[in-house]
Design a protein around this motif. Structure first.
Motif, mmCIF file in Angstrom:
data_model
loop_
_atom_site.group_PDB
_atom_site.id
_atom_site.type_symbol
_atom_site.label_atom_id
_atom_site.label_comp_id
_atom_site.label_asym_id
_atom_site.label_seq_id
_atom_site.Cartn_x
_atom_site.Cartn_y
_atom_site.Cartn_z
ATOM 1 N N UNK A 1 2.669 58.927 13.517
ATOM 2 C CA UNK A 1 2.087 58.130 12.447
ATOM 3 C C UNK A 1 2.201 56.677 13.019
ATOM 4 N N UNK A 2 3.069 56.195 13.865
ATOM 5 C CA UNK A 2 3.091 54.840 14.207
ATOM 6 C C UNK A 2 1.802 54.461 15.123
ATOM 7 N N UNK A 3 1.425 55.582 16.102
ATOM 8 C CA UNK A 3 0.366 55.270 16.809
ATOM 9 C C UNK A 3 -0.897 55.360 15.894
ATOM 10 N N UNK A 4 -1.185 55.991 15.008
ATOM 11 C CA UNK A 4 -2.167 56.067 14.053
ATOM 12 C C UNK A 4 -2.320 54.772 13.528
ATOM 13 N N UNK A 5 -1.134 54.251 12.817
ATOM 14 C CA UNK A 5 -1.089 53.100 12.157
ATOM 15 C C UNK A 5 -1.703 51.913 12.834
ATOM 16 N N UNK A 6 -1.074 51.762 14.079
ATOM 17 C CA UNK A 6 -1.503 50.952 15.283
ATOM 18 C C UNK A 6 -2.976 50.946 15.137
ATOM 19 N N UNK A 7 -3.554 51.960 15.594
ATOM 20 C CA UNK A 7 -5.192 52.093 15.572
ATOM 21 C C UNK A 7 -5.662 51.462 14.342
ATOM 22 N N UNK A 8 -5.250 51.895 13.116
ATOM 23 C CA UNK A 8 -5.832 51.453 11.812
ATOM 24 C C UNK A 8 -5.604 49.734 11.867
ATOM 25 N N UNK A 9 -4.566 49.454 12.314
ATOM 26 C CA UNK A 9 -3.982 48.097 12.250
ATOM 27 C C UNK A 9 -4.988 47.001 13.376
ATOM 28 N N UNK A 10 -5.666 47.667 14.068
ATOM 29 C CA UNK A 10 -6.525 46.948 15.175
ATOM 30 C C UNK A 10 -5.761 46.767 16.373
ATOM 31 N N UNK A 11 -4.522 47.125 16.382
ATOM 32 C CA UNK A 11 -3.632 46.987 17.787
ATOM 33 C C UNK A 11 -4.258 47.923 19.010
ATOM 34 N N UNK A 12 -3.889 47.354 20.163
ATOM 35 C CA UNK A 12 -4.535 47.849 21.300
ATOM 36 C C UNK A 12 -3.163 48.656 21.939
ATOM 37 N N UNK A 13 -2.150 48.235 21.917
ATOM 38 C CA UNK A 13 -1.032 48.900 22.466
ATOM 39 C C UNK A 13 0.248 49.415 21.487
ATOM 40 N N UNK A 14 1.004 50.255 21.898
ATOM 41 C CA UNK A 14 2.067 50.760 21.242
ATOM 42 C C UNK A 14 3.427 50.660 22.011
ATOM 43 N N UNK A 15 4.427 50.139 21.183
ATOM 44 C CA UNK A 15 5.535 50.105 21.842
ATOM 45 C C UNK A 15 6.267 51.480 21.874
ATOM 46 N N UNK A 16 6.624 51.710 23.294
ATOM 47 C CA UNK A 16 7.058 53.161 23.524
ATOM 48 C C UNK A 16 8.379 53.112 24.454
ATOM 49 N N UNK A 17 9.294 54.258 24.341
ATOM 50 C CA UNK A 17 10.103 54.418 25.115
ATOM 51 C C UNK A 17 9.956 55.697 26.041
ATOM 52 N N UNK A 18 9.873 55.350 27.498
ATOM 53 C CA UNK A 18 9.295 56.541 28.291
ATOM 54 C C UNK A 18 10.629 57.213 28.795
ATOM 55 N N UNK A 19 10.540 58.536 28.410
ATOM 56 C CA UNK A 19 11.770 59.355 28.891
ATOM 57 C C UNK A 19 11.125 60.700 30.148
ATOM 58 N N UNK A 20 12.058 60.819 30.803
ATOM 59 C CA UNK A 20 11.750 61.796 31.700
ATOM 60 C C UNK A 20 12.298 63.176 31.229
ATOM 61 N N UNK A 21 11.129 64.040 30.578
ATOM 62 C CA UNK A 21 11.595 65.182 30.082
ATOM 63 C C UNK A 21 10.477 66.468 30.633
ATOM 64 N N UNK A 22 11.035 67.602 30.786
ATOM 65 C CA UNK A 22 10.404 68.781 31.012
ATOM 66 C C UNK A 22 9.344 69.084 30.042
ATOM 67 N N UNK A 23 8.550 70.089 29.937
ATOM 68 C CA UNK A 23 7.393 70.593 28.977
ATOM 69 C C UNK A 23 8.769 70.984 27.812
ATOM 70 N N UNK A 24 9.480 72.056 27.988
ATOM 71 C CA UNK A 24 10.243 72.587 26.708
ATOM 72 C C UNK A 24 11.147 71.134 26.504
ATOM 73 N N UNK A 25 11.660 70.577 27.240
ATOM 74 C CA UNK A 25 12.515 69.517 26.554
ATOM 75 C C UNK A 25 11.883 68.758 25.606
ATOM 76 N N UNK A 26 10.518 68.282 26.013
ATOM 77 C CA UNK A 26 9.522 67.473 25.253
ATOM 78 C C UNK A 26 9.387 68.046 23.915
ATOM 79 N N UNK A 27 9.137 69.436 23.936
ATOM 80 C CA UNK A 27 8.789 70.188 22.785
ATOM 81 C C UNK A 27 9.904 70.063 21.863
ATOM 82 N N UNK A 28 11.306 70.523 22.380
ATOM 83 C CA UNK A 28 12.601 70.379 21.600
ATOM 84 C C UNK A 28 12.710 68.929 20.842
#
Length: 315
Positions: free
Chosen positions: A89-116
């Motif tokens: 929702x935050x990513x979509x809101x940034x697009x609608x607000x006309x922003x070009x970037x999104x503040x993110x925390x980058x985590x090292x996760x496997x595919x299954x860890x990411x799903x959970x």
């Protein structure tokens, strides 16, 4: 001598602990960054919908004023791009607000860890549709099963394996506050055709009947859709159970489905009071079924009073 040696070891261990705490904090901060929206890919088969509603409008306004307060969560993919785990929702809101970037925390996760993590973060929302829960529970349970290893051959329950002598659906149920049976019911909804599943989301079909209908084959479900439209009715729990039983016995024909849906029942919708489109198109959709005649009568009474007042003024 030995005593001094022990003291040196203790000091080294304390220094290492202090440096570890400091390095962890710095590492956490270094993983929060502004990432171009063009470099962030959606999570594959993301089960949660991003609605364009009033809440989204408020989120867009908030981001325009103050930016993104809580970072989204992403992980880096093998191709160097990023995969969005939470914060759709935050990513979509940034697009609608006309922003070009999104503040993110980058985590090292496997595919299954990411799903959970994806499922856990989205289940915190206040409103969750049955279809969202259904696919989210299924994805998370499958991820938990892969982490636990292959299910034994004598395990006959779909997407369920043993984990430390506890079934994974029981473990998931405890984590999300649902019973094992309720988890099973939600996952059954994923077997519904999209049109019927949407009717469940829109509360046109109740949850329990929908679970029973999920056992019908795809063609039978589409036949049922036609029967529902023709009879202007949805199946009760008893009717859904009856159709499932006929299906299991190999007797659920198109004629049987139509016959069951023609049965009178408490949730049967009333037929429209007017067939003339010139009248029906003027009746607001907010008027409940069965109250169209009262609405038209009141409208005519109001109009007649208006005509009478006009005649009185002309005298």
């Amino acid at each position: 001598m030995a005593k001094g040696k022990r003291t040196g070891i203790e000091l080294t261990a304390y220094d290492d602990l202090f440096e570890t705490d400091q390095s962890r904090e710095e590492a956490a901060l270094s993983k929060i960054r502004d990432i171009p929206l063009a470099e962030i890919d959606e999570f594959p088969n993301h089960p949660f919908k991003v609605l364009m509603d009033e809440d989204m409008e408020q989120l867009v306004d908030s981001i325009k004023r103050s930016g993104v307060m809580t970072p989204a969560t992403v992980r880096m993919k093998e191709d160097g791009r990023y995969e969005l785990i939470s914060g759709h929702r935050r990513k979509k809101a940034c697009e609608l607000a006309g922003l070009e970037t999104l503040k993110c925390e980058v985590k090292e996760l496997t595919r299954d860890e990411a799903i959970i993590v994806m499922v856990e973060s989205n289940l915190q929302r206040t409103t969750i549709l049955p279809s969202e829960k259904a696919f989210a529970y299924k994805m998370r349970l499958e991820a938990m099963n892969r982490q636990a290893g292959r299910p034994p051959k004598d395990n006959l329950t779909p997407v369920v394996s043993d984990l430390d002598a506890t079934r994974t659906n029981e473990k998931l149920g405890k984590e999300v506050g649902e019973s094992r049976e309720q988890i099973r019911r939600y996952i059954r909804l994923t077997e519904l055709v999209p049109e019927i599943l949407q009717m469940v989301d829109e509360r046109q079909i109740a949850f329990r009947p929908a679970v029973e209908l999920s056992y019908l084959a795809e063609g039978q479900q589409y036949t049922l859709l036609e029967a529902m439209e023709y009879n202007d009715a949805t199946p009760s729990l008893a009717q859904a159970i009856k159709m499932k039983k006929f299906m299991q016995e190999g007797k659920l024909t198109n004629e049987v489905i139509q016959s069951i849906m023609q049965e009178e029942k408490p949730n049967q919708k009333e037929k429209p009071a007017f067939k003339d489109e010139r009248i029906t198109k003027l009746i607001p959709k907010s008027i409940p079924r069965g109250q169209e005649t009262d609405f038209v009568v009141k409208a005519l009474e109001f109009y007649n009073r208006h005509l009478q007042r006009s005649k009185d003024r002309e005298r």
